[in-house]
Scaffold this active site. Structure first.
Site, PDB file in Angstrom:
ATOM      1  CD  GLU A  97       3.334   4.752   4.859  1.00  0.00           C
ATOM      2  OE1 GLU A  97       4.283   5.532   4.689  1.00  0.00           O
ATOM      3  OE2 GLU A  97       2.141   5.094   4.753  1.00  0.00           O
ATOM      4  CG  HIS A 121       1.314   8.662   5.300  1.00  0.00           C
ATOM      5  ND1 HIS A 121       1.611   7.710   4.367  1.00  0.00           N
ATOM      6  CD2 HIS A 121       0.669   9.644   4.619  1.00  0.00           C
ATOM      7  CE1 HIS A 121       1.162   8.082   3.185  1.00  0.00           C
ATOM      8  NE2 HIS A 121       0.594   9.259   3.307  1.00  0.00           N
ATOM      9  NE  ARG A 181       0.936   6.876  -1.464  1.00  0.00           N
ATOM     10  CZ  ARG A 181       0.285   7.919  -0.956  1.00  0.00           C
ATOM     11  NH1 ARG A 181       0.922   8.801  -0.207  1.00  0.00           N
ATOM     12  NH2 ARG A 181      -1.010   8.082  -1.169  1.00  0.00           N
TER      13      ARG A 181
HETATM   14  P1  NAI Z   1      -0.301  15.402  -8.944  1.00  0.00           P
HETATM   15  O1  NAI Z   1      -0.858  14.306  -9.787  1.00  0.00           O
HETATM   16  O2  NAI Z   1      -0.964  16.736  -8.952  1.00  0.00           O
HETATM   17  O3  NAI Z   1       1.246  15.626  -9.326  1.00  0.00           O
HETATM   18  C1  NAI Z   1       2.138  14.568  -9.535  1.00  0.00           C
HETATM   19  C2  NAI Z   1       3.211  15.067 -10.494  1.00  0.00           C
HETATM   20  O4  NAI Z   1       4.186  14.019 -10.625  1.00  0.00           O
HETATM   21  C3  NAI Z   1       2.671  15.369 -11.901  1.00  0.00           C
HETATM   22  O5  NAI Z   1       3.111  16.638 -12.323  1.00  0.00           O
HETATM   23  C4  NAI Z   1       3.263  14.262 -12.753  1.00  0.00           C
HETATM   24  O6  NAI Z   1       3.517  14.657 -14.092  1.00  0.00           O
HETATM   25  C5  NAI Z   1       4.553  13.978 -11.988  1.00  0.00           C
HETATM   26  N1  NAI Z   1       5.159  12.705 -12.375  1.00  0.00           N
HETATM   27  C6  NAI Z   1       4.546  11.577 -12.796  1.00  0.00           C
HETATM   28  N2  NAI Z   1       5.470  10.650 -13.119  1.00  0.00           N
HETATM   29  C7  NAI Z   1       6.673  11.214 -12.875  1.00  0.00           C
HETATM   30  C8  NAI Z   1       8.006  10.755 -13.033  1.00  0.00           C
HETATM   31  N3  NAI Z   1       8.278   9.528 -13.508  1.00  0.00           N
HETATM   32  N4  NAI Z   1       8.994  11.590 -12.685  1.00  0.00           N
HETATM   33  C9  NAI Z   1       8.737  12.837 -12.232  1.00  0.00           C
HETATM   34  N5  NAI Z   1       7.502  13.330 -12.072  1.00  0.00           N
HETATM   35  C10 NAI Z   1       6.482  12.523 -12.400  1.00  0.00           C
HETATM   36  O7  NAI Z   1      -0.222  14.806  -7.475  1.00  0.00           O
HETATM   37  P2  NAI Z   1      -0.116  15.628  -6.113  1.00  0.00           P
HETATM   38  O8  NAI Z   1      -1.478  15.917  -5.589  1.00  0.00           O
HETATM   39  O9  NAI Z   1       0.845  16.732  -6.266  1.00  0.00           O
HETATM   40  O10 NAI Z   1       0.488  14.498  -5.139  1.00  0.00           O
HETATM   41  C11 NAI Z   1       1.794  14.000  -5.323  1.00  0.00           C
HETATM   42  C12 NAI Z   1       1.989  12.770  -4.444  1.00  0.00           C
HETATM   43  O11 NAI Z   1       1.971  13.171  -3.074  1.00  0.00           O
HETATM   44  C13 NAI Z   1       0.840  11.732  -4.518  1.00  0.00           C
HETATM   45  O12 NAI Z   1       1.014  10.863  -5.605  1.00  0.00           O
HETATM   46  C14 NAI Z   1       0.960  11.016  -3.212  1.00  0.00           C
HETATM   47  O13 NAI Z   1       1.819   9.910  -3.379  1.00  0.00           O
HETATM   48  C15 NAI Z   1       1.641  12.043  -2.288  1.00  0.00           C
HETATM   49  N6  NAI Z   1       0.760  12.449  -1.198  1.00  0.00           N
HETATM   50  C16 NAI Z   1       1.218  12.295   0.086  1.00  0.00           C
HETATM   51  C17 NAI Z   1       0.453  12.675   1.165  1.00  0.00           C
HETATM   52  C18 NAI Z   1       0.940  12.557   2.576  1.00  0.00           C
HETATM   53  O14 NAI Z   1       0.147  12.710   3.523  1.00  0.00           O
HETATM   54  N7  NAI Z   1       2.225  12.312   2.811  1.00  0.00           N
HETATM   55  C19 NAI Z   1      -0.908  13.207   0.955  1.00  0.00           C
HETATM   56  C20 NAI Z   1      -1.277  13.392  -0.428  1.00  0.00           C
HETATM   57  C21 NAI Z   1      -0.469  12.992  -1.465  1.00  0.00           C
END
Ligand code: NAI
Length: 330
Positions: free
Chosen positions: A263, A295, A234
């Site tokens: 964005e 994105h 993000r």
């Molecule tokens: P997920 O929920 O499986 O993993 C997120 C990880 O971040 C978790 O392990 C969590 O413990 C960790 N986390 C939470 N707070 C944190 C902090 N303060 N410091 C460090 N780590 C922390 O989510 P997933 O599926 O891996 O997605 C991650 C991010 O990717 C989403 O939140 C979304 O913003 C982004 N995303 C971007 C896309 C794109 O098209 N560019 C598409 C899908 C997701």
């Protein structure tokens, strides 16, 4: 159920129409983003289906609740753009698609790394002008380099796996350790240590108050000089003016991003005939060691199919009064 889709693109219509063969909902597609001044379009629709740049503020939610909307279906994973406490107070149910293809996003992050490292954008342009010069295309081996993964959930884990395949040494930072990432040989370290030791840092954590501007002027000072930063999560994770300053100083060697904090006013539309008013974005674009995509990390056939299927399943479950595992609570 009658579902109003906002920010609907032709590819949304195609994927949702195909998935809806199994659900038989009544789908209506609107091109505009959902925001207070487009909320009247939702009138009479019990369900709205929205994407990442729709504006789900308290004002929007109150307006659509007033005209009969009870379910907000996010066709994305992130939910930082909805005021959940207002939705809950209005008695609305909010559902999302927590995972649709971690592969898509992780693989795009790797694409940005290779693009920047091997200067593929420059090589492509040169080739079209019959310029076969190699000067200016020098890259580095990823093999043996240190890659820092910030956020080791579904996408970060997949990214770590790919980087292990390249022969990189893995460092990780997360609020909770992931056993599969440890099994890959990654070592969890504090963020400042990860930044100081990594040749490539890739962000895969959600945007939360605790992660807003995680990469800022102070944290950029910890960075190994000349390192590469990749953001496919993000835009709000990164303080862009601070990144620009670090690029100018050479502290940051490369920046690849699929997301940008402002964005919402730029991405997903053809603006080639307009004058872009965002000076920060324009300045960022001007660096030769910066690559920006709009994105698109999620944008694969598999992901679109999974998004449509899970979204319609979520709506079907909530509409039938059944518990839905993808409901978000405030
Ligand atoms: P997920 O929920 O499986 O993993 C997120 C990880 O971040 C978790 O392990 C969590 O413990 C960790 N986390 C939470 N707070 C944190 C902090 N303060 N410091 C460090 N780590 C922390 O989510 P997933 O599926 O891996 O997605 C991650 C991010 O990717 C989403 O939140 C979304 O913003 C982004 N995303 C971007 C896309 C794109 O098209 N560019 C598409 C899908 C997701």
């Amino acid at each position: 159920m009658k579902i109003a889709f906002f920010s609907a693109k032709p590819y949304d219509q195609t994927s949702f129409a195909a998935a809806n063969a199994s659900y038989q909902h009544e789908l209506t597609f609107f091109e505009p983003r959902l925001m207070p001044n487009t909320a009247t379009l939702a009138s009479g629709f019990p369900v709205v289906c929205v994407f990442i740049n729709d504006e789900l503020s308290g004002a929007t939610l109150r307006a659509i609740a007033h005209t009969g909307t009870q379910i907000v279906a996010l066709r994305c994973a992130g939910f930082n753009h909805i005021d959940l406490s207002v939705a809950q107070a209005l008695g609305m149910t909010v559902v999302r698609v927590p995972a649709y293809s971690p592969y898509a996003v992780a693989e795009h992050a790797v694409g940005l790394i290779l693009m920047l490292n091997r200067k593929l954008y420059r090589a492509y342009n040169r080739m079209r002008e019959d310029n076969f010069e190699l000067n200016g295309l020098l890259g580095f081996d990823i093999y043996g380099k240190t890659v820092g993964v910030v956020g080791t959930g579904k996408i970060g884990q997949r990214f770590a796996h790919i980087m292990q395949g390249f022969g990189a040494k893995l460092l990780a930072y997360d609020v909770q350790e992931n056993a599969s990432v440890l099994q890959l040989g990654a070592q969890y370290v504090p963020l400042s240590e990860l930044l100081a030791q990594s040749d490539i840092v890739s962000l895969h954590c959600p945007l939360l108050p605790s992660t807003h501007h995680l990469i800022n002027a102070e944290s950029l000072q910890h960075l190994k000089p000349g390192a590469m930063l990749i953001n496919t999560s993000r835009g709000g994770l990164v303080d862009t003016p601070a990144v620009i300053d670090a690029l100018k100083l050479g502290q940051l060697g490369y920046f690849g991003t699929d997301v940008y904090e402002a964005e919402g006013d730029l991405f997903f539309e053809d603006r080639s005939d307009t004058v872009i008013q965002d000076d920060t974005f324009q300045l960022l674009q001007s660096f030769s060691n910066v690559v920006i995509t709009a994105h698109q990390a999620f944008f694969t056939q598999e992901a679109l199919g999974n998004i449509a299927d899970t979204t319609l399943a979520n709506i079907t479950q909530v509409g039938a009064g059944q518990p839905c595992p993808n409901e978000i609570q405030a």
